[in-house]
Design an enzyme around this catalytic site. Sequence first.
Site, PDB file in Angstrom:
ATOM      1  N   GLY A  43       8.887  11.500   0.493  1.00  0.00           N
ATOM      2  CA  GLY A  43       8.522  12.431  -0.583  1.00  0.00           C
ATOM      3  C   GLY A  43       7.391  13.333  -0.146  1.00  0.00           C
ATOM      4  O   GLY A  43       7.056  13.400   1.030  1.00  0.00           O
ATOM      5  N   ASN A  44       6.830  14.055  -1.076  1.00  0.00           N
ATOM      6  CA  ASN A  44       5.694  14.914  -0.750  1.00  0.00           C
ATOM      7  C   ASN A  44       4.729  14.946  -1.934  1.00  0.00           C
ATOM      8  O   ASN A  44       5.009  14.386  -2.992  1.00  0.00           O
ATOM      9  CB  ASN A  44       6.161  16.314  -0.355  1.00  0.00           C
ATOM     10  CG  ASN A  44       6.962  16.961  -1.460  1.00  0.00           C
ATOM     11  OD1 ASN A  44       6.432  17.240  -2.527  1.00  0.00           O
ATOM     12  ND2 ASN A  44       8.247  17.190  -1.209  1.00  0.00           N
ATOM     13  N   ARG A  45       3.600  15.613  -1.753  1.00  0.00           N
ATOM     14  CA  ARG A  45       2.524  15.533  -2.739  1.00  0.00           C
ATOM     15  C   ARG A  45       2.620  16.589  -3.831  1.00  0.00           C
ATOM     16  O   ARG A  45       1.691  16.751  -4.620  1.00  0.00           O
ATOM     17  CB  ARG A  45       1.171  15.664  -2.025  1.00  0.00           C
ATOM     18  CG  ARG A  45       0.804  14.414  -1.239  1.00  0.00           C
ATOM     19  CD  ARG A  45      -0.406  14.667  -0.359  1.00  0.00           C
ATOM     20  NE  ARG A  45      -1.508  15.260  -1.094  1.00  0.00           N
ATOM     21  CZ  ARG A  45      -2.390  16.109  -0.574  1.00  0.00           C
ATOM     22  NH1 ARG A  45      -2.303  16.467   0.686  1.00  0.00           N
ATOM     23  NH2 ARG A  45      -3.361  16.593  -1.308  1.00  0.00           N
TER      24      ARG A  45
END
Length: 406
Positions: free
Chosen positions: A203-205
């Site tokens: 995932g990412n932030r």
Amino acid sequence: MFVVVGVTGGIAAYKAVSLVRLLVKDGHDVHVVPTDDALRFVGTPTWEAISRNPVTTSVHDDVAQVRHVALGQRADLVVVAPATANTMAKMAAGLADDLLGTTFLATRAPVLIAPAMHTEMWAHPATQANVDVLTSRGVRMIGPVSGALTGGDEGQGRMAEPERIHEVVDRELRHGSGEAAGQAWFVSAGGTHEPLDPVRFLGNRSSGRQGVEVALAAARCGAEVVLAAGHVAHGVLDAAERDPRIRIVRVSTADDLERVAGEHAPSADVVVMAAAVADYRAAEVSDAKITKDGADAPLRLELAQTPDILAGLAARRQPGQLVVGFAAETPGPGETLVERAIAKRRRKGADLLAANEVGWDRGFEGGENHLVVVDARDRVVEEAEGAKRETAEALVRRILAVRAAR
Ligand SMILES: Cc1cc2nc3c(=O)[nH]c(=O)nc-3n(C[C@H](O)[C@H](O)[C@H](O)COP(=O)(O)O)c2cc1C
């Protein structure tokens, strides 16, 4: 949506209780701002219980929240019902000696007022002059109507019924009269999760905040928005969920987003892809949880590229459609954000590309952003810095200007 209901000191204040109830029932976040005199007719506990929000009349309460401007700035619409002759005079003169006065001056949202007073007071040239001033500044009147007045009198000056006021407010909130009225927008926001196994993902932030603010800003301008929302931070979708002009479609992976975009983007006038889409996903997703049981070697993951959704949408752009991309960039030494933005826009074929610099401590989870927008002639056509709501508004204004200039 964020609706401010101003209530002033007339008998009809009790009818405003029904208006507030109807707006709360519609799912709006309703903030009642009574005048001191209004509270002599209907008290604070009633307003707080009905609106489910704190109520104050004074600019000196809750000073840390800067309520005297915050309410007006956040409002999607302000309605004053009933509006006394006194308050209309104050609004026309720009007086700001209470919370309603400061809210009125601080807002750029549509303002509707439902006057209520005796016929003589309504017909007085002073009141009529105030009506002229207010309407010339864009304030819209609902009523007053003819009928029974306080004390057994009859005539024009009776407040329009709450159901009628609600109808006008509802129409304004749904369709607006903004620059994007009648336009369909497709906006994506948030990050994607690419599964590795049944319990883990890449995932990412991304918090989704910037994309959701773009959807909200477009809706405030009257657009009907489909918002494809990936994984977002807690609470980020709250305002969009209450907005009748926004339809939220949840997505999880890049594939989901590609499918949803394929369904909704072709019929949109404007497509804004602000989601942080994974560039890579697992080449093969394990059906069982990956464990290190018995293994002491490092785990090697093979990743495959995800589809380039923005480039695909730009390639299949409908006639007259505007396709806008987003890029979160970490420019290397000797590179500028603008250079990266220009290169990326060319690669993707988008009409506009909004780029922001990201890093360990900037761009993602915070409430602020710095955007540069480049166009198809490699020009920087917008640069905006500040709260994500403000940068979203600057971008939406730019998109509307580019569309209008075509
Ligand atoms: C019983 C009663 C009813 C009133 N009804 C109205 C009214 O319908 N419209 C109006 O303009 N003033 C009405 N007034 C006078 C206002 O309350 C008064 O002008 C007051 O200063 C308004 O303050 P506000 O505009 O800050 O709420 C009424 C006063 C009383 C005592």
